[in-house]
Design a protein around this motif. Structure first.
Motif: not given
Length: 499
Positions: A81, A142-143, A154, A279, A427, A432, A446, A449
């Protein structure tokens, strides 16, 4: 709270001119630390985590990532990450490598799972030395997925090691070790020495670079997108919705797998006002790792010592090619009834979510401009105090998705999105970022992206639809929002044998 087994201040020692710890210090330091953790593990029946930190001048998180990835075959990539954002005017870069502890964040109870993971971990983590600033804490990354059952991997991860650099100063490297009742302490001491030596080698790694290439061709399925926007407008005109945010996913075939560190370095350089993130999932067998990355302008939630800050971001227009044109476009955005209405639904959705938790937010009376490289937005800053009984993840469960990425009313918008969008957002537009074990955190949305898997990339962008939206203008906005990632994906690392 996490405990500190001995007080020694990493950045404080470096800034005071005292020499940092070296491998020669550890034979006498490490044994009592490891033994103390093992005694606790035996007494409680619960494995303990010892988190050790050292300062490393010259160690850059992106350079370290590039070096690590260059040494591994595609079949053996661990998860990692990367997250870079600005806190009180200082740029913070943090890299988490590998996974010591992990919780999958899927299903209706995903926010509760995240809260339980952090709270269960917190009493069994012991830091040495004690962090000297908020950014030096041990972090979990965290995602989430946009929806409870979205794909995309996730997860909430405590990394095996972490690098954190603030404003280009000395990087703090943190190693996390799990110590059980029967752990081999000599082997763990060997891991410490190996890690220290490895960080010294990574400190010599050069920063990733890139060279521009001709822009990639992006083919929007414009007819289908216009049809979805028209359908959304019919639903809004019928009174079922006030706003819905429609997204588009564009698949690109790339000539070769992109160099992720170079791509991130480019995003850092060209979008310094955004949070740059990546991530990566662990690769399995012959499949390349999936990397979800981007440069998000939207902070969803920042919590520090009970103080909450949230950005409402909605309403967009392009930047001008000249100063006068840029000012004219900005003025039109600020005066636009359509954009003000779209923006106000976002502010209202956040205000309602905070109200359900008994919070009384302060909201700036008028939106301001948020100017980025190719686009400018309306932004309203919202602040509040987090009640003692409310965890960051409890607040997140109420906030997500705001009307900036879902719609208003929330549940009705989500039901219509499930029918209108022919793809899984994964995601995209989901929360995130990072959290620490004391309930602080920094989470962004997010957006702007892409999901990359080998030579394939899926780019995402969306637009908010309200009653007076013009379909062709919404399609143009989606094209504009795709620009940053399309431009970045055209890059290639420089030829090491070339000029």
């Amino acid at each position: 709270m996490t405990s500190s087994l001995f007080p020694w201040n990493v950045h404080g020692a470096a800034r005071a001119g005292r020499p940092p710890l070296s491998p020669a210090d550890w034979p006498e330091k490490e044994k009592p630390l490891l033994e103390a953790c093992q005694q606790l593990a035996r007494a409680t029946g619960v494995p303990q985590i010892l988190s050790l930190a050292w300062p490393f001048p010259g160690l850059n998180p992106l350079a370290a990532l590039a070096q690590e990835l260059s040494l591994l075959p595609l079949q053996h990539f661990p998860s990692y990450c990367y997250f870079a954002h600005t806190v009180q005017g200082e740029r913070v870069q943090v890299l988490g490598w590998g996974s010591l502890r992990r919780a999958d964040l899927a299903g209706e109870k995903r926010f509760q799972v995240a809260r339980d993971f952090v709270q269960a971990l917190q009493p069994h983590v012991h830091t040495a030395p004690a962090p000297s600033s908020p950014q030096e804490r041990l972090l979990c990354f965290c995602r989430f997925g946009f929806a409870p059952h979205s794909g995309g991997g996730a997860a909430l991860v405590l990394p095996r090691w972490q690098l954190l650099q603030v404003q280009g100063e000395v990087t703090v490297a943190r190693l996390n070790l799990e110590i059980g009742p029967d752990s081999d302490l000599a082997a763990l001491a060997g891991q410490i020495a190996t890690f220290f030596a490895h960080m010294q080698r990574l400190a010599q790694a050069p920063l990733p670079a890139w060279r521009p290439q001709p822009p990639l061709e992006v083919a929007l399925a414009e007819e289908a997108l216009l049809a979805r926007i028209e359908k959304a407008l019919q639903v809004i005109w019928a009174g079922s919705l006030e706003k819905v945010v429609l997204a588009e996913a564009v698949d690109l075939a790339l000539p070769s797998p992109p160099a992720i560190p170079s791509l991130l370095a480019y995003l850092e350089a060209h979008h310094p006002d955004c949070s740059v993130f990546a991530f990566a999932s662990e690769s399995k067998g012959d499949f390349p790792p999936q990397v979800f990355l981007g440069a998000s302008p939207e902070r969803l939630l920042s919590v520090w010592q009970g103080r909450v800050q949230i950005d409402a971001l909605a309403g967009s227009v392009a930047r001008g090619s000249t100063g006068p044109q840029d000012c004219r476009l900005a003025e039109e955005l600020l005066r636009s009834p359509k954009n003000r209405r779209e923006h106000q639904w976002v502010v209202r959705s956040i205000q309602e979510a905070l109200g359900w938790l008994g919070m009384d937010p302060w909201i700036s009376p008028q939106p301001r401009l948020r100017r980025l490289a190719h686009i400018q937005h309306l932004q309203t800053v919202i602040e509040a105090e987090l009640p003692d009984h409310v965890h960051l993840f409890d607040l997140l469960a109420q906030l997500h998705p705001t009307a900036a990425v879902g719609g208003y009313p929330q549940q009705a918008a989500l039901q219509w999105l499930a029918q209108l969008e022919p793809f899984d957002r994964a995601s995209y537009a989901a929360p995130l970022g990072w959290v620490d074990l004391q309930g602080n955190g920094e989470l962004v949305v997010g957006i702007r992206s892409a999901l990359i898997e080998g030579k394939r990339a899926r780019l995402y962008a969306g637009a908010g639809i309200v009653a007076d939206s013009k379909p062709e203008q919404e399609v143009a906005e989606i094209r504009l929002k795709l620009h940053a990632l399309v431009q970045a994906l055209a890059l290639r690392p420089p030829d090491p044998l070339g000029p």
